[in-house]
Design a protein around this motif. Structure first.
Motif, PDB file in Angstrom:
ATOM      1  N   UNK A 122       0.838  -1.193   0.000  1.00 59.66           N
ATOM      2  CA  UNK A 122       0.000   0.000   0.000  1.00 59.66           C
ATOM      3  C   UNK A 122       0.872   1.241   0.000  1.00 59.66           C
ATOM      4  N   UNK A 123       0.266   2.379  -0.284  1.00 54.34           N
ATOM      5  CA  UNK A 123       0.995   3.640  -0.222  1.00 54.34           C
ATOM      6  C   UNK A 123       0.982   4.405  -1.527  1.00 54.34           C
ATOM      7  N   UNK A 124       1.742   5.504  -1.525  1.00 56.76           N
ATOM      8  CA  UNK A 124       1.706   6.466  -2.635  1.00 56.76           C
ATOM      9  C   UNK A 124       2.170   5.880  -3.962  1.00 56.76           C
ATOM     10  N   UNK A 125       3.032   4.884  -3.951  1.00 64.88           N
ATOM     11  CA  UNK A 125       3.563   4.354  -5.194  1.00 64.88           C
ATOM     12  C   UNK A 125       2.683   3.337  -5.890  1.00 64.88           C
ATOM     13  N   UNK A 126       1.589   2.914  -5.243  1.00 66.99           N
ATOM     14  CA  UNK A 126       0.738   1.876  -5.830  1.00 66.99           C
ATOM     15  C   UNK A 126      -0.047   2.459  -7.013  1.00 66.99           C
ATOM     16  N   UNK A 184      -7.761  -2.001   3.821  1.00 68.44           N
ATOM     17  CA  UNK A 184      -8.524  -2.041   5.072  1.00 68.44           C
ATOM     18  C   UNK A 184      -7.764  -1.463   6.264  1.00 68.44           C
ATOM     19  N   UNK A 185      -6.480  -1.162   6.078  1.00 67.94           N
ATOM     20  CA  UNK A 185      -5.654  -0.694   7.190  1.00 67.94           C
ATOM     21  C   UNK A 185      -5.496   0.817   7.232  1.00 67.94           C
ATOM     22  N   UNK A 186      -5.832   1.495   6.128  1.00 68.69           N
ATOM     23  CA  UNK A 186      -5.721   2.951   6.070  1.00 68.69           C
ATOM     24  C   UNK A 186      -7.092   3.508   5.718  1.00 68.69           C
ATOM     25  N   UNK A 187      -7.748   4.158   6.668  1.00 68.01           N
ATOM     26  CA  UNK A 187      -9.102   4.673   6.417  1.00 68.01           C
ATOM     27  C   UNK A 187      -9.084   5.973   5.609  1.00 68.01           C
ATOM     28  N   UNK A 188      -8.662   5.889   4.358  1.00 66.49           N
ATOM     29  CA  UNK A 188      -8.620   7.054   3.495  1.00 66.49           C
ATOM     30  C   UNK A 188      -9.302   6.690   2.188  1.00 66.49           C
ATOM     31  N   UNK A 189     -10.145   7.570   1.688  1.00 65.97           N
ATOM     32  CA  UNK A 189     -10.854   7.309   0.434  1.00 65.97           C
ATOM     33  C   UNK A 189      -9.845   7.081  -0.686  1.00 65.97           C
ATOM     34  N   UNK A 190     -10.027   5.994  -1.407  1.00 64.13           N
ATOM     35  CA  UNK A 190      -9.160   5.687  -2.537  1.00 64.13           C
ATOM     36  C   UNK A 190      -7.888   4.941  -2.191  1.00 64.13           C
TER      37      UNK A 190
END
Length: 202
Positions: A162-166, A185-191
């Motif tokens: 996960x993260x910005x590079x995906x 499911x581990x980062x509650x951020x849209x998108x």
């Protein structure tokens, strides 16, 4: 720059140098096919950062044995593109030690903008299996079971990134995108998304 610009690793080869004030040495095609000539080019051009697939580096180790060790300016050798067999580095470590140049193993996949993890290597790493290290700062790495739950330490799990590079998905391949890119499911951020790598790790 040894690799084709069509290969994702080339992004790192080009911009890793230019963004930090370095110079990119483009390896001529015929030199790229001769480990001895390539070794001489590293010496003559004063190359400080070298990107290599492990199989290419094995050929370079053998070329150095044939030519005799020359003074190289290398500070880092970065591995990527294929799995690294740690035992193959023993001849290099015996001649150069494990501090200068620093050998770094990187695990990466195109769908996560090339690199995911890094591991500075030491001679002690040659006693074990493949080591890929820790995620680079803008990514998260999860080892999950078949129910997409985190596995305990020491238990194999599938790697999810996960993260910005995906990436956002595959162009015109909605079914494959939905299978491999899932909501995080581990980062509650849209998108926020995870990429399902298909690779196992502990």
């Amino acid at each position: 720059m040894l690799l084709s610009y069509a290969f994702d690793f080339s992004v790192w080869e080009i911009w890793g140098a230019l963004f930090y004030g370095g110079r990119v040495v483009i390896v001529p095609y015929l030199v790229s096919r001769s480990p001895e000539e390539f070794y001489k080019l590293l010496h003559d051009e004063g190359v400080t950062v070298l990107n290599q697939t492990p199989s290419s580096f094995r050929q370079l180790i053998e070329a150095e044995e044939r030519l005799g060790m020359q003074e190289l300016a290398l500070r880092f050798v970065i591995f990527g593109g294929e799995a690294l067999e740690m035992q193959s580095l023993m001849p290099w470590f015996k001649r150069h030690g494990d501090q200068v140049p620093k050998l770094v193993n990187m695990y990466g996949i195109t769908e996560t903008t090339v690199h995911v993890t890094y591991r500075p290597l030491s001679v002690n790493d040659t006693a074990g299996g493949s080591v890929i290290g820790h995620p680079i700062p803008d990514l998260q790495l999860y080892l999950l079971d078949q129910h997409r739950q985190p596995v305990p330490i020491g238990v194999p799990g599938e790697m999810y990134v996960g993260g910005a590079g995906v990436a956002r998905g595959y162009l015109n391949r909605p079914e494959l995108t939905n299978d491999r890119f899932i909501a995080d499911p581990f980062i509650p951020r849209v998108g926020a998304r995870l990429y399902k790598t298909g690779d196992l790790a502990r």
